[in-house]
Design a protein around this motif. Structure first.
Motif, PDB file in Angstrom:
ATOM      1  N   ALA A 144       6.514  25.697  44.713  1.00 60.77           N
ATOM      2  CA  ALA A 144       7.397  26.696  44.114  1.00 60.77           C
ATOM      3  C   ALA A 144       6.969  28.133  44.422  1.00 60.77           C
ATOM      4  CB  ALA A 144       7.466  26.490  42.601  1.00 60.77           C
ATOM      5  N   ILE A 145       5.673  28.366  44.625  1.00 62.09           N
ATOM      6  CA  ILE A 145       5.216  29.727  44.936  1.00 62.09           C
ATOM      7  C   ILE A 145       4.537  29.781  46.309  1.00 62.09           C
ATOM      8  CG2 ILE A 145       4.998  30.405  42.511  1.00 62.09           C
ATOM      9  CD1 ILE A 145       1.937  30.077  42.821  1.00 62.09           C
ATOM     10  N   GLY A 146       4.832  28.811  47.156  1.00 63.49           N
ATOM     11  CA  GLY A 146       4.197  28.782  48.465  1.00 63.49           C
ATOM     12  C   GLY A 146       2.728  28.428  48.357  1.00 63.49           C
ATOM     13  N   THR A 147       1.925  29.106  49.133  1.00 59.44           N
ATOM     14  CA  THR A 147       0.478  28.871  49.102  1.00 59.44           C
ATOM     15  C   THR A 147      -0.172  29.821  48.107  1.00 59.44           C
ATOM     16  OG1 THR A 147       0.480  28.220  51.436  1.00 59.44           O
ATOM     17  CG2 THR A 147      -1.643  28.842  50.463  1.00 59.44           C
ATOM     18  N   PRO A 148      -0.823  29.320  47.065  1.00 58.25           N
ATOM     19  CA  PRO A 148      -1.491  30.223  46.111  1.00 58.25           C
ATOM     20  C   PRO A 148      -2.718  30.865  46.737  1.00 58.25           C
ATOM     21  CG  PRO A 148      -1.986  27.934  45.588  1.00 58.25           C
ATOM     22  CD  PRO A 148      -0.988  27.898  46.706  1.00 58.25           C
ATOM     23  N   TYR A 149      -2.843  32.193  46.562  1.00 59.12           N
ATOM     24  CA  TYR A 149      -3.984  32.881  47.168  1.00 59.12           C
ATOM     25  C   TYR A 149      -4.731  33.805  46.206  1.00 59.12           C
ATOM     26  CZ  TYR A 149      -0.745  36.860  47.662  1.00 59.12           C
ATOM     27  OH  TYR A 149       0.150  37.875  47.423  1.00 59.12           O
ATOM     28  N   LEU A 150      -4.234  33.912  44.954  1.00 58.72           N
ATOM     29  CA  LEU A 150      -4.915  34.758  43.979  1.00 58.72           C
ATOM     30  C   LEU A 150      -4.668  34.221  42.574  1.00 58.72           C
ATOM     31  CD1 LEU A 150      -6.365  37.394  43.015  1.00 58.72           C
ATOM     32  CD2 LEU A 150      -4.111  38.513  43.104  1.00 58.72           C
ATOM     33  N   VAL A 151      -5.759  34.070  41.806  1.00 56.44           N
ATOM     34  CA  VAL A 151      -5.647  33.730  40.387  1.00 56.44           C
ATOM     35  C   VAL A 151      -6.287  34.852  39.586  1.00 56.44           C
ATOM     36  CG1 VAL A 151      -6.288  32.130  38.550  1.00 56.44           C
ATOM     37  CG2 VAL A 151      -5.678  31.245  40.806  1.00 56.44           C
ATOM     38  N   LYS A 152      -5.515  35.405  38.635  1.00 57.78           N
ATOM     39  CA  LYS A 152      -6.012  36.458  37.747  1.00 57.78           C
ATOM     40  C   LYS A 152      -6.021  35.904  36.322  1.00 57.78           C
ATOM     41  CE  LYS A 152      -2.871  39.468  39.168  1.00 57.78           C
ATOM     42  NZ  LYS A 152      -2.128  40.756  39.262  1.00 57.78           N
ATOM     43  N   ALA A 153      -7.162  35.970  35.672  1.00 55.25           N
ATOM     44  CA  ALA A 153      -7.289  35.358  34.348  1.00 55.25           C
ATOM     45  C   ALA A 153      -7.912  36.330  33.357  1.00 55.25           C
ATOM     46  CB  ALA A 153      -8.135  34.096  34.434  1.00 55.25           C
ATOM     47  N   THR A 154      -7.386  36.304  32.139  1.00 53.98           N
ATOM     48  CA  THR A 154      -7.930  37.104  31.045  1.00 53.98           C
ATOM     49  C   THR A 154      -8.161  36.207  29.837  1.00 53.98           C
ATOM     50  OG1 THR A 154      -6.780  39.114  31.740  1.00 53.98           O
ATOM     51  CG2 THR A 154      -7.481  39.012  29.445  1.00 53.98           C
ATOM     52  N   GLY A 155      -9.321  36.326  29.220  1.00 58.21           N
ATOM     53  CA  GLY A 155      -9.610  35.579  27.999  1.00 58.21           C
ATOM     54  C   GLY A 155     -10.464  36.434  27.065  1.00 58.21           C
ATOM     55  N   ILE A 156      -9.871  36.912  25.975  1.00 62.29           N
ATOM     56  CA  ILE A 156     -10.592  37.796  25.056  1.00 62.29           C
ATOM     57  C   ILE A 156     -10.501  37.235  23.648  1.00 62.29           C
ATOM     58  CG2 ILE A 156     -10.930  40.178  24.313  1.00 62.29           C
ATOM     59  CD1 ILE A 156      -9.130  41.058  26.613  1.00 62.29           C
ATOM     60  N   ASP A 157     -11.645  36.939  23.075  1.00 58.12           N
ATOM     61  CA  ASP A 157     -11.684  36.454  21.697  1.00 58.12           C
ATOM     62  C   ASP A 157     -11.370  37.588  20.721  1.00 58.12           C
ATOM     63  OD1 ASP A 157     -12.239  33.861  22.284  1.00 58.12           O
ATOM     64  OD2 ASP A 157     -14.368  33.945  21.810  1.00 58.12           O
ATOM     65  N   PRO A 158     -10.883  37.241  19.534  1.00 55.46           N
ATOM     66  CA  PRO A 158     -10.527  38.278  18.559  1.00 55.46           C
ATOM     67  C   PRO A 158     -11.744  38.944  17.926  1.00 55.46           C
ATOM     68  CG  PRO A 158     -10.096  36.091  17.670  1.00 55.46           C
ATOM     69  CD  PRO A 158     -10.478  35.895  19.090  1.00 55.46           C
ATOM     70  N   ARG A 188     -10.360  26.881  40.381  1.00 52.02           N
ATOM     71  CA  ARG A 188     -10.614  25.768  41.308  1.00 52.02           C
ATOM     72  C   ARG A 188      -9.423  24.824  41.351  1.00 52.02           C
ATOM     73  NH1 ARG A 188     -13.805  22.262  39.354  1.00 52.02           N
ATOM     74  NH2 ARG A 188     -14.184  21.315  41.401  1.00 52.02           N
ATOM     75  N   TRP A 189      -8.855  24.541  40.179  1.00 53.26           N
ATOM     76  CA  TRP A 189      -7.748  23.594  40.035  1.00 53.26           C
ATOM     77  C   TRP A 189      -6.482  24.113  40.712  1.00 53.26           C
ATOM     78  CZ3 TRP A 189      -4.137  22.713  35.437  1.00 53.26           C
ATOM     79  CH2 TRP A 189      -3.666  21.381  35.402  1.00 53.26           C
ATOM     80  N   PHE A 190      -6.147  25.363  40.445  1.00 54.33           N
ATOM     81  CA  PHE A 190      -4.920  25.929  40.996  1.00 54.33           C
ATOM     82  C   PHE A 190      -5.031  26.205  42.499  1.00 54.33           C
ATOM     83  CE2 PHE A 190      -3.921  27.652  36.553  1.00 54.33           C
ATOM     84  CZ  PHE A 190      -2.987  26.652  36.308  1.00 54.33           C
ATOM     85  N   LEU A 191      -6.179  26.684  42.951  1.00 55.42           N
ATOM     86  CA  LEU A 191      -6.340  27.029  44.357  1.00 55.42           C
ATOM     87  C   LEU A 191      -6.720  25.828  45.221  1.00 55.42           C
ATOM     88  CD1 LEU A 191      -8.219  30.435  43.953  1.00 55.42           C
ATOM     89  CD2 LEU A 191      -5.816  30.091  44.569  1.00 55.42           C
ATOM     90  N   GLY A 192      -7.237  24.778  44.601  1.00 57.67           N
ATOM     91  CA  GLY A 192      -7.571  23.557  45.342  1.00 57.67           C
ATOM     92  C   GLY A 192      -8.741  23.706  46.279  1.00 57.67           C
ATOM     93  N   GLU A 253       4.993  32.839  48.195  1.00 58.47           N
ATOM     94  CA  GLU A 253       6.438  32.842  47.951  1.00 58.47           C
ATOM     95  C   GLU A 253       6.812  33.106  46.492  1.00 58.47           C
ATOM     96  OE1 GLU A 253       8.188  32.710  50.629  1.00 58.47           O
ATOM     97  OE2 GLU A 253       6.461  32.187  51.885  1.00 58.47           O
ATOM     98  N   GLY A 254       5.855  33.448  45.665  1.00 54.74           N
ATOM     99  CA  GLY A 254       6.187  33.699  44.273  1.00 54.74           C
ATOM    100  C   GLY A 254       4.954  33.763  43.397  1.00 54.74           C
TER     101      GLY A 254
END
Length: 338
Positions: A144-158, A188-192, A253-254
């Motif tokens: 659906a988004i072609g080849t994934p090439y970037l993962v951006k992640a944010t995780g902030i506890d309250p 790792r999972w998303f980019l394979g 692609e997306g």
């Protein structure tokens, strides 16, 4: 119906979530024993969960409790020896993340899993079982988004839970091992593929207690992957508005964005403050369904003699990356991930 008899070790905030799911929400599971070094937690097991077989000694529970499996929800540094002890005692094992706080511990757990191929082992990377993240993975596999090439992640506890984070800081393994493991696993999972380099930094502006413990309240890391893809992680412990977790996967692609606004629900309040959406308050609230689905997966795999999708090697690889990230954070240098 055959039921899996489970003993839980550790009944803190997340331990209670797992214990309640096992006790009340999974028909083919039965919570038959509980272990904790905190007397109040054992009292909770008796009064709230109906568990009368309680222990303050983990090895005693393994030796004497009427259990088929163990769910480990203890301090990160205790996971690997507890995994090994349970497997060697003939028990199936579910362990919360991280697998260990260093690579040597992870290899100890790997060896124990390999000694007992007939036993089920599962590591608690619950975000893979969240419906939004599972949907994103499916869409990526469908192209659906072609080849994934970037993962951006944010995780902030309250900020509301910062006192607990400060108490835990000295034994957490550092902000990246403590807080970025889920995001590392998802990259790792998303980019394979696997990460090869990392640069990281940290900062403390509000709570000097983190610095005093050798930690930081906020961290940022940038990764290079073996196929040239990239990853970015921002983790922290002081979100004033609630629990903030979001992930964006960018492809040729997306793009897929998950939880761009950490909404508590679909309601919006219009008042003197403007149009306001209340934020989710904690990780047990945000991922409540995912925690249930992953425990159902563990129980079903165990009863059916199968191995789940998240295994001990996922834990080792994520810890290797987390450990390299910690080294990069402490040294200020780009670190090669081997």
């Amino acid at each position: 119906m055959k039921k899996l008899r489970i003993g839980v070790v550790g009944l803190g905030r997340l331990g209670k979530v797992h214990a309640q799911n096992i006790a009340y929400k999974i028909p083919n599971a039965e919570l038959t024993a509980a272990c904790s070094i905190v007397p109040a937690e054992l009292e909770y097991a008796k009064q709230e969960l109906g568990v009368t077989d309680v222990y303050s000694d983990y090895r005693e529970m393994l030796a004497n409790a009427d259990i088929d499996a163990v769910v480990i929800v203890t301090t990160s540094s205790e996971h690997c020896w507890q995994i090994e002890a349970a497997l060697d005692a003939g028990k199936h094992v579910f362990s919360e993340k991280p697998l260990g706080v260093d690579v040597a511990q992870c290899k100890q757990a790997e060896a124990a899993v390999e000694r007992h191929p007939d036993l089920t082992f599962m590591l608690g990377f619950m975000r893979r079982y969240d419906k939004s993240y599972a949907y994103a993975k499916k869409k990526i596999e469908e192209g659906a988004i072609g080849t994934p090439y970037l993962v951006k992640a944010t995780g902030i506890d309250p900020e509301a839970f910062v006192d607990g984070a400060i108490r835990f800081a000295k034994t957490s393994g550092g902000i990246f091992l403590d807080m970025a493991i889920h995001d590392i696993d998802l990259m790792r999972w998303f980019l394979g593929c696997e990460a090869t380099e990392v640069y990281a930094m940290g900062a403390t502006f509000k709570h000097p207690e983190f610095k005093e413990a050798g930690d930081d309240e906020t961290g940022v890391a940038v990764y290079k992957f073996e196929n040239g893809a990239m990853g970015m992680v921002h983790v922290g412990r002081t979100a004033p508005y609630g629990y903030h977790v979001e992930t964006e996967i960018v492809g040729t692609e997306g793009t897929i964005r998950i939880s761009a606004v950490p909404e508590k629900n679909q309601a919006m309040v219009y008042n003197v403050n403007g149009a306001c959406t209340e934020c989710v308050g904690s990780f047990p609230e945000r991922f409540a369904e995912a925690y249930l689905i992953e425990m159902e997966e563990f129980v079903n795999c165990t009863l059916e003699g199968k191995q789940p999708g998240t295994n001990v090697y996922d834990g080792t690889k994520s810890t290797v990356i987390g450990y390299a990230t910690t080294e990069a954070w402490k040294t200020g240098k780009i670190v090669e991930i081997k």
